[in-house]
Design a protein around this motif. Structure first.
Motif, PDB file in Angstrom:
ATOM      1  N   ASP A 116      73.568 -13.239  10.579  1.00  0.00           N
ATOM      2  CA  ASP A 116      74.414 -13.835  11.611  1.00  0.00           C
ATOM      3  C   ASP A 116      73.493 -14.623  12.527  1.00  0.00           C
ATOM      4  OD1 ASP A 116      76.281 -14.555  13.470  1.00  0.00           O
ATOM      5  OD2 ASP A 116      76.604 -12.541  14.269  1.00  0.00           O
ATOM      6  N   GLY A 117      73.370 -15.924  12.255  1.00  0.00           N
ATOM      7  CA  GLY A 117      72.442 -16.737  13.031  1.00  0.00           C
ATOM      8  C   GLY A 117      71.014 -16.303  12.786  1.00  0.00           C
ATOM      9  N   ASP A 118      70.332 -15.923  13.849  1.00  0.00           N
ATOM     10  CA  ASP A 118      68.941 -15.490  13.726  1.00  0.00           C
ATOM     11  C   ASP A 118      68.803 -13.983  13.602  1.00  0.00           C
ATOM     12  OD1 ASP A 118      67.936 -18.046  13.771  1.00  0.00           O
ATOM     13  OD2 ASP A 118      67.630 -18.077  15.938  1.00  0.00           O
ATOM     14  N   SER A 119      69.911 -13.260  13.499  1.00  0.00           N
ATOM     15  CA  SER A 119      69.839 -11.813  13.310  1.00  0.00           C
ATOM     16  C   SER A 119      70.258 -11.459  11.895  1.00  0.00           C
ATOM     17  CB  SER A 119      70.725 -11.086  14.329  1.00  0.00           C
ATOM     18  OG  SER A 119      72.084 -11.360  14.078  1.00  0.00           O
ATOM     19  N   VAL A 120      69.688 -10.365  11.403  1.00  0.00           N
ATOM     20  CA  VAL A 120      69.968  -9.915  10.039  1.00  0.00           C
ATOM     21  C   VAL A 120      70.216  -8.415  10.064  1.00  0.00           C
ATOM     22  CG1 VAL A 120      69.056  -9.636   7.695  1.00  0.00           C
ATOM     23  CG2 VAL A 120      68.556 -11.719   8.985  1.00  0.00           C
ATOM     24  N   LYS A 121      71.294  -7.998   9.420  1.00  0.00           N
ATOM     25  CA  LYS A 121      71.560  -6.583   9.215  1.00  0.00           C
ATOM     26  C   LYS A 121      71.171  -6.246   7.784  1.00  0.00           C
ATOM     27  CE  LYS A 121      75.202  -3.064   9.367  1.00  0.00           C
ATOM     28  NZ  LYS A 121      76.650  -2.826   9.557  1.00  0.00           N
ATOM     29  N   GLY A 122      70.361  -5.239   7.625  1.00  0.00           N
ATOM     30  CA  GLY A 122      69.938  -4.845   6.285  1.00  0.00           C
ATOM     31  C   GLY A 122      68.503  -4.352   6.323  1.00  0.00           C
ATOM     32  N   LEU A 123      68.100  -3.815   5.273  1.00  0.00           N
ATOM     33  CA  LEU A 123      68.685  -3.667   3.965  1.00  0.00           C
ATOM     34  C   LEU A 123      69.787  -2.594   3.994  1.00  0.00           C
ATOM     35  CD1 LEU A 123      68.158  -4.647   0.916  1.00  0.00           C
ATOM     36  CD2 LEU A 123      66.901  -2.536   0.707  1.00  0.00           C
ATOM     37  N   ILE A 124      70.969  -2.957   3.474  1.00  0.00           N
ATOM     38  CA  ILE A 124      72.098  -2.040   3.442  1.00  0.00           C
ATOM     39  C   ILE A 124      72.089  -1.357   2.077  1.00  0.00           C
ATOM     40  CG2 ILE A 124      74.585  -1.816   3.697  1.00  0.00           C
ATOM     41  CD1 ILE A 124      74.490  -4.495   5.291  1.00  0.00           C
ATOM     42  N   TYR A 125      71.907  -0.050   2.089  1.00  0.00           N
ATOM     43  CA  TYR A 125      71.571   0.669   0.867  1.00  0.00           C
ATOM     44  C   TYR A 125      72.629   0.595  -0.231  1.00  0.00           C
ATOM     45  CZ  TYR A 125      67.790   2.942   3.533  1.00  0.00           C
ATOM     46  OH  TYR A 125      66.679   3.204   4.283  1.00  0.00           O
ATOM     47  N   ARG A 126      73.891   0.786   0.130  1.00  0.00           N
ATOM     48  CA  ARG A 126      74.895   0.899  -0.930  1.00  0.00           C
ATOM     49  C   ARG A 126      75.054  -0.385  -1.744  1.00  0.00           C
ATOM     50  NH1 ARG A 126      77.953   4.766  -2.226  1.00  0.00           N
ATOM     51  NH2 ARG A 126      77.560   5.880  -0.270  1.00  0.00           N
ATOM     52  N   PRO A 127      75.279  -1.545  -1.102  1.00  0.00           N
ATOM     53  CA  PRO A 127      75.371  -2.761  -1.917  1.00  0.00           C
ATOM     54  C   PRO A 127      74.061  -3.103  -2.617  1.00  0.00           C
ATOM     55  CG  PRO A 127      75.496  -3.277   0.425  1.00  0.00           C
ATOM     56  CD  PRO A 127      75.612  -1.805   0.302  1.00  0.00           C
ATOM     57  N   PHE A 128      72.954  -2.739  -2.011  1.00  0.00           N
ATOM     58  CA  PHE A 128      71.660  -2.928  -2.665  1.00  0.00           C
ATOM     59  C   PHE A 128      71.599  -2.142  -3.967  1.00  0.00           C
ATOM     60  CE2 PHE A 128      67.356  -1.152  -3.312  1.00  0.00           C
ATOM     61  CZ  PHE A 128      66.634  -2.312  -3.507  1.00  0.00           C
ATOM     62  N   ALA A 129      71.924  -0.849  -3.897  1.00  0.00           N
ATOM     63  CA  ALA A 129      71.872   0.000  -5.085  1.00  0.00           C
ATOM     64  C   ALA A 129      72.854  -0.470  -6.153  1.00  0.00           C
ATOM     65  CB  ALA A 129      72.147   1.452  -4.707  1.00  0.00           C
ATOM     66  N   GLU A 130      74.049  -0.870  -5.723  1.00  0.00           N
ATOM     67  CA  GLU A 130      75.045  -1.359  -6.682  1.00  0.00           C
ATOM     68  C   GLU A 130      74.539  -2.603  -7.402  1.00  0.00           C
ATOM     69  OE1 GLU A 130      78.445  -1.922  -4.230  1.00  0.00           O
ATOM     70  OE2 GLU A 130      79.025   0.209  -4.236  1.00  0.00           O
TER      71      GLU A 130
END
Length: 206
Positions: free
Chosen positions: A92-106
């Motif tokens: 979101d702009g200059d901010s990042v949420k993650g690494l988000i485990y569940r979608p990563f693992a999938e």
């Protein structure tokens, strides 16, 4: 049961292309956009590379695991884009949420056919068992694990890859470790790890 000493021959990847310059990047003495090897990342520009480099610890860990299990290893920034599309990073702009485990693992399971298990509760004893049995584990630790003599202000926030274990130590590949000190196959005592480790991560297997 006694855990055997084992260190898997996992190739090392830094989250910066110039692994030898990590101390300069961390200290702010050199901007990642000035990394002489930035083009190896697959980024379209030095600025794109610089934006992601300090956020790519999980990407570096994944690249290590892919290489170890003889899967194709994408360049770092195209892999970031792929993981963004999978929902493992949310920008979101200059901010990042993650690494988000569940979608990563999938995505890891679907894309490369590896075993990938999210582990919101991953005690050290299970890390020992997983790695001793041939697996690898992404562990959420505080970035200061690179200098274990320093007391961390909190736990978690940075991903490292557990590549070996013994009764006394966990062996870590640290994407932001210091060259010759805490980058590749760094031995961290279990008791010391607890100061940095948030007790969660992702378990990977062939």
């Amino acid at each position: 049961m006694r855990i055997p000493s084992i260190t898997h021959p996992v190739p090392y990847y830094s989250q910066w292309e110039s692994a030898g310059l990590v101390p300069e990047f961390i200290a702010g003495r050199l901007d990642a956009a000035d990394d002489p090897l930035w083009q190896k990342s697959g980024a379209d520009s030095p600025d794109e590379y610089a934006f992601w480099a300090r956020r790519m610890c999980g990407v570096a860990c994944l690249r290590m695991a892919l290489d170890f299990w003889q899967r194709p290893v994408p360049p770092a920034v195209p892999l970031v884009r792929e993981l963004c599309d999978a929902g493992a990073y949310v920008r979101d702009g200059d901010s990042v949420k993650g690494l988000i485990y569940r979608p990563f693992a999938e995505h890891v399971r679907a894309r490369w056919g590896l075993s990938a298990e999210t582990a919101p509760d991953l005690p050290a004893v299970r890390v020992r068992e997983v790695v001793a049995a041939g697996g690898l584990a992404l562990l959420s630790v505080h970035p200061t694990v690179r200098t274990p003599d320093v007391e961390p202000p909190s736990k978690g926030g940075h991903l490292v890859l557990a590549v070996g274990v013994s009764e006394e130590h966990v062996v870590l590949h640290n994407p932001s470790g210091l060259p010759g000190r805490s980058q590749e196959a760094a031995h961290v005592p279990w008791a010391g790890l607890e100061r940095f480790y948030a007790g969660r991560g992702v378990i990977l297997g062939a």
